[in-house]
Design an enzyme around this catalytic site. Structure first.
Site, PDB file in Angstrom:
ATOM      1  CE1 TYR A  29       4.982 -27.384   0.360  1.00 34.60           C
ATOM      2  CE2 TYR A  29       6.918 -26.163  -0.377  1.00 34.60           C
ATOM      3  CZ  TYR A  29       6.280 -27.360  -0.145  1.00 34.60           C
ATOM      4  OH  TYR A  29       6.910 -28.540  -0.419  1.00 34.60           O
ATOM      5  NE  ARG A  65      11.440  -7.671 -19.748  1.00 32.34           N
ATOM      6  CZ  ARG A  65      12.273  -8.384 -20.503  1.00 32.34           C
ATOM      7  NH1 ARG A  65      13.515  -8.584 -20.098  1.00 32.34           N
ATOM      8  NH2 ARG A  65      11.871  -8.892 -21.640  1.00 32.34           N
ATOM      9  CG  HIS A 100       4.087 -11.096 -17.073  1.00 30.75           C
ATOM     10  ND1 HIS A 100       4.285  -9.789 -17.455  1.00 30.75           N
ATOM     11  CD2 HIS A 100       5.269 -11.505 -16.539  1.00 30.75           C
ATOM     12  CE1 HIS A 100       5.511  -9.405 -17.154  1.00 30.75           C
ATOM     13  NE2 HIS A 100       6.138 -10.441 -16.603  1.00 30.75           N
TER      14      HIS A 100
END
Length: 858
Positions: free
Chosen positions: A122, A32, A78
């Site tokens: 968006y 990570r 993931h």
């Protein structure tokens, strides 16, 4: 059947906690928080790029919604929150976060004001060309290993086949368990240069690599102060790099109101929040921790950043800016911590180690790619050899196929009858009839020959390491040519970095200071030597009401002492004075020194070394003179140091360097001069905070014009001359007016404001006691009613002079070009002047600094 009690395994709590925490820590470190040193990516970034590659979102394809990409990454690779994935995606698209962004964003992706990006439903994205070319190319050529995803339903790459050292290019930051990484971004072109140098010379050290990679190159530009922090990071893996924003002091012209000075910030340090910075400055002003600021405005637009910090009328711009550097993030530190995963383990890397890990990985990648291409080429050539056998026995093979009951029988007979392999037999059976033409047969033969050459070349690459290194260098060169951009972050010299001065050429410099306080530095070689009585050429651009106030020559390494009329001395290194062209005004000196508005610089002295056997001779407008040891000025504070105490109404005007056995000649505007020694009998050393003693007894209406030092080596020839300190004024005025004289040097150069000058043997200036009336130094042309002495200097035949007029016209000529004359002569024309122009100052060109001729020594 076991019971519940039998399935319980008693475990020591301490051991279980230790083991479980170590497993968690390693999963965070490896899976990570830390990047892989090979491709410079953390797992989340690698998975995002690979998922976009699988979706076909290359730079030449349409944008796709970020929500689509995030869903792909979450569903396949993931298994974490969508916020973590989207934040990582956004950062890879931010031009102010990544030196070379890996994703091209369409929509609102945040700003340096820490504005959040728009929601992922968006925004749209696709891969940058750099990502496709330098990170994902060859991923389908078995160049890297693949592993199962979290549920075993998909395969994902363990590492991407990077062609560039992404770890250094865009840097990385992350907090693991018990460790953290913070790697700064760098310039692509410089990284390629460093890699190529390391390929050619594997023995290069970290310090030698800094010649190619001088330091980080932040996407937001700004400046880095000194190289000591960079050197620590590159050699030891950790270092504190001081970053400073780009700020300039400008004068804002306002209609109907007086002009105001303002600090304009155009670049900020890396990862600095602009909105938070402005708020911080406002809080400091409100808390009265910073004085002198009247207004703060953010005038940034699409053309660039511009923060305007308007100053109060009585503020000192340099002092305010220094306070901003000290108390706000305009100056900040980047704590470099070059930690990355090498073979699955966290390691602290130096510059060379990080480049070497990448090179080793690149060698492995090209080796695996070559092996893959070789295997594919051999498989294809094996089929072509079967087709060639079929073409050579075409009629028999056609007959065999026509008489076979089925394809399996035909395949078996082909293998047994013509010694073919199964793939070759299948290829023959699948061959189309059009391949039986002569033209197609020729194409098969040509392809076979080309594959034979390719196989030989691929085998050669695998056999020779130097071929692989040549391929790496060639690919790096292509990437550099296509994607390299100029450096954005400037690495500045730092006062505490002792090695920086050695990197500056110690060249001859000319420093000009105008009456309105504009200063600049120019190379002396800007002005070529000219003949006597020419007009010269412009040396600076000035306003109509401005004029040249001070003019000196020195070397770039010298300390330049600025003395004010109030008796305060300030200090700068010569190279810290900005360089200007002949047609530029220069910069206001208040940008360089914290000089109050009602204070004026009256003398400038260059000093190479502060020694105890040398003194500063200070002369005031009122005629007081004193001698103070030069070593007393070796440590001048940023806000100045008191050099002399002054009587009310008096001003410090001239300062010169001298030794104990030298003598001094002081001139007046009406053409008088006095000559006396600087020893303890005439001028004993005094401390800084003293007033001095009387220097010369002036006639009514006369005033001092300057002074110069005569070296002790020529004083001995003057000791036997009679002392005329007791001569009265009438006797002085009646001295003989000789037109010419001959003598050995040195000479006293006298230049008048009307452009006339002469050289007078110093032997004609008899030694006197201090505070006498002096002797005649020159007379003036009868047609010049307002002519006065402009400069009085000690020169030799070998000296070169630079003369500047009040309008900034500069002429450079040899001292030998000016005719020797007696004290009572009027001189010859040394420079033609325009109407209403006048000679303002004269300075000697300094001797060439050691090492300037040999650039390799600089």
């Amino acid at each position: 059947m076991t019971t519940a009690e039998e399935r319980i395994v008693p475990t020591d709590l301490r051991n279980e906690m230790s083991r479980s925490y170590l497993e968690y820590a390693m999963s965070v470190i490896v899976g990570r928080a830390l990047p892989d040193a090979r491709d410079g990516l953390k797992p989340v970034h690698r998975r995002i790029l690979y998922a976009m590659h699988e979706l076909g979102l290359t730079h030449d394809r349409p944008f796709r919604k970020c929500a689509r990409v995030v869903g792909e990454v979450l569903g396949k690779y993931h298994p974490h929150g969508d916020t973590a994935v989207y934040d990582a995606l956004v950062r890879m698209a931010q031009g102010f976060s990544m030196r070379s962004p890996l994703i091209e964003g369409h929509g609102n992706f945040g700003s340096v004001d820490n504005d959040p990006p728009a929601a992922m439903r968006y925004t749209e994205c696709r891969l940058q060309s750099l990502s496709t070319t330098a990170l994902l190319q060859d991923i389908d050529s078995e160049t890297v290993d693949f592993a199962d995803n979290f549920d075993g339903s998909q395969q994902e790459p363990v590492v991407l086949p990077a062609r560039i050292p992404q770890l250094l290019l865009n840097g990385s930051s992350g907090i693991a368990v018990g460790m953290a990484t913070n790697i700064p971004p760098h310039n692509l072109g410089e990284l390629v240069d460093g890699l190529v140098a390391l390929i050619h010379n594997p023995e290069l050290t970290d310090t030698q690599l800094m010649e190619y990679i001088p330091g980080p190159d932040f996407p937001t530009g700004a400046q880095i102060l000194g190289s000591s922090g960079i050197r620590d990071a590159y050699t030891g893996g950790r270092g504190s790099i001081t970053m400073r924003g780009v700020a300039n002091i400008e004068t804002l012209e306002r209609q109907g109101a007086p002009d105001r000075e303002a600090i304009i910030v155009t670049e900020l340090p890396y990862q600095t929040n602009k909105a938070a910075l402005i708020e911080k400055i406002a809080d400091l002003v409100n808390d009265k921790k910073i004085d002198g600021i009247s207004d703060i405005r953010d005038e940034s637009d699409r053309d660039g950043m511009r923060i305007v910090i308007e100053l109060k009328r009585d503020a000192y711009p340099r002092v305010v800016l220094n306070n901003l550097y000290k108390q706000t993030p305009i100056q900040n530190n980047f704590g470099a911590n070059m930690l990355a995963l090498v073979d699955g383990e966290p390691q602290l890397l130096s510059l060379k180690n990080s480049l070497q890990v990448f090179l080793d990985f690149r060698i492995e990648t090209i080796t695996r790619r070559t092996q893959y291409e070789l295997r594919k080429a051999e498989e294809r050539d094996h089929l072509l050899q079967g087709l060639l056998i079929a073409l050579a026995n075409l009629d028999a093979i056609i007959r065999l196929i026509r008489h076979s009951p089925d394809s399996a029988t035909a395949k078996t007979e082909l293998i047994e009858g013509y010694n073919l392999s199964e793939p070759q037999a299948d290829a023959i059976l699948q061959m189309q009839l059009r391949r039986l033409t002569a033209l197609e047969a020729e194409k098969i033969e040509q392809e076979h020959q080309a594959l034979q050459e390719k196989i030989a070349d691929l085998n050669d690459i695998l056999a020779r390491r130097e071929r692989i290194l040549q391929i790496i260098e060639a690919e790096l060169g292509e990437l550099q040519e296509r994607y390299a951009t100029p450096r954005r972050t400037e690495i500045l010299r730092d006062e505490g970095d002792l090695d920086d001065t050695d990197l500056i050429a110690n060249e001859q410099a000319l420093i000009l200071l105008t009456e309105q306080g504009y200063v600049k530095r120019m190379p002396v070689n800007t002005f070529e030597a000219q003949n006597r009585a020419t007009r010269g050429k412009s040396g600076t651009k000035m306003k109509e009401d401005d004029g040249i106030e001070h003019f000196l020559t020195c070397c770039d390494h010298d300390n330049v002492l600025f003395f004010s009329d109030r008796g305060v001395v300030y200090s700068l290194k010569a190279y810290q004075i900005p360089t200007g062209s002949r047609t530029s005004r220069g910069v206001p000196i208040v940008q360089l020194l914290p000089i109050p508005r009602d204070e004026k610089i009256t003398s400038i002295v260059p000093v190479t070394e502060f020694t105890d056997d040398e003194y500063l001779i200070m002369l005031t407008k009122g005629g007081n003179i004193k001698k103070t040891s030069l070593s007393a000025f070796s440590n001048i504070r940023a806000n100045g140091l008191i050099a002399i105490s002054l009587s009310e109404g008096d001003q410090l005007r001239w300062v010169r360097r001298a030794r104990e056995d030298d003598s001094i000649i002081i001139g007046s505007r009406m053409g008088m001069a006095i000559h006396f020694k600087t020893d303890r009998d005439q001028l004993r050393p005094l401390g800084r905070a003293t007033r001095g003693v009387k220097s010369m007894n002036l006639r009514k209406g006369d005033e001092l014009i300057g002074m110069d030092i005569l070296p002790s080596s020529v004083i001995s020839q003057l000791d036997n001359l009679p002392d005329d300190s007791d001569l009265d004024e009438e006797a002085i005025e009646g001295e003989e007016n000789e037109e010419t004289t001959t003598s050995e040097g040195p000479w006293m150069l006298v230049v008048t404001t009307g452009g006339y000058g002469k050289r007078v043997p110093v032997s004609q200036f008899r030694l006197q006691n201090r505070a006498g009336k002096g002797t005649i130094a020159t007379k003036f042309k009868s047609h010049l009613d307002s002519d006065t002495v402009a400069a009085l200097l000690v020169v030799t035949e070998e000296d070169e002079l630079m003369m500047v007029t009040t309008r900034g016209i500069i002429i450079r000529q040899a001292a030998s070009a000016i005719t020797p004359q007696s004290r009572t002569a009027t001189g010859i024309r040394v420079q033609r002047l325009d109407k209403e122009d006048a000679i303002a100052a004269v300075a000697l060109v300094p001797p060439a600094a050691e090492g300037v001729e040999d650039e390799e020594d600089v």
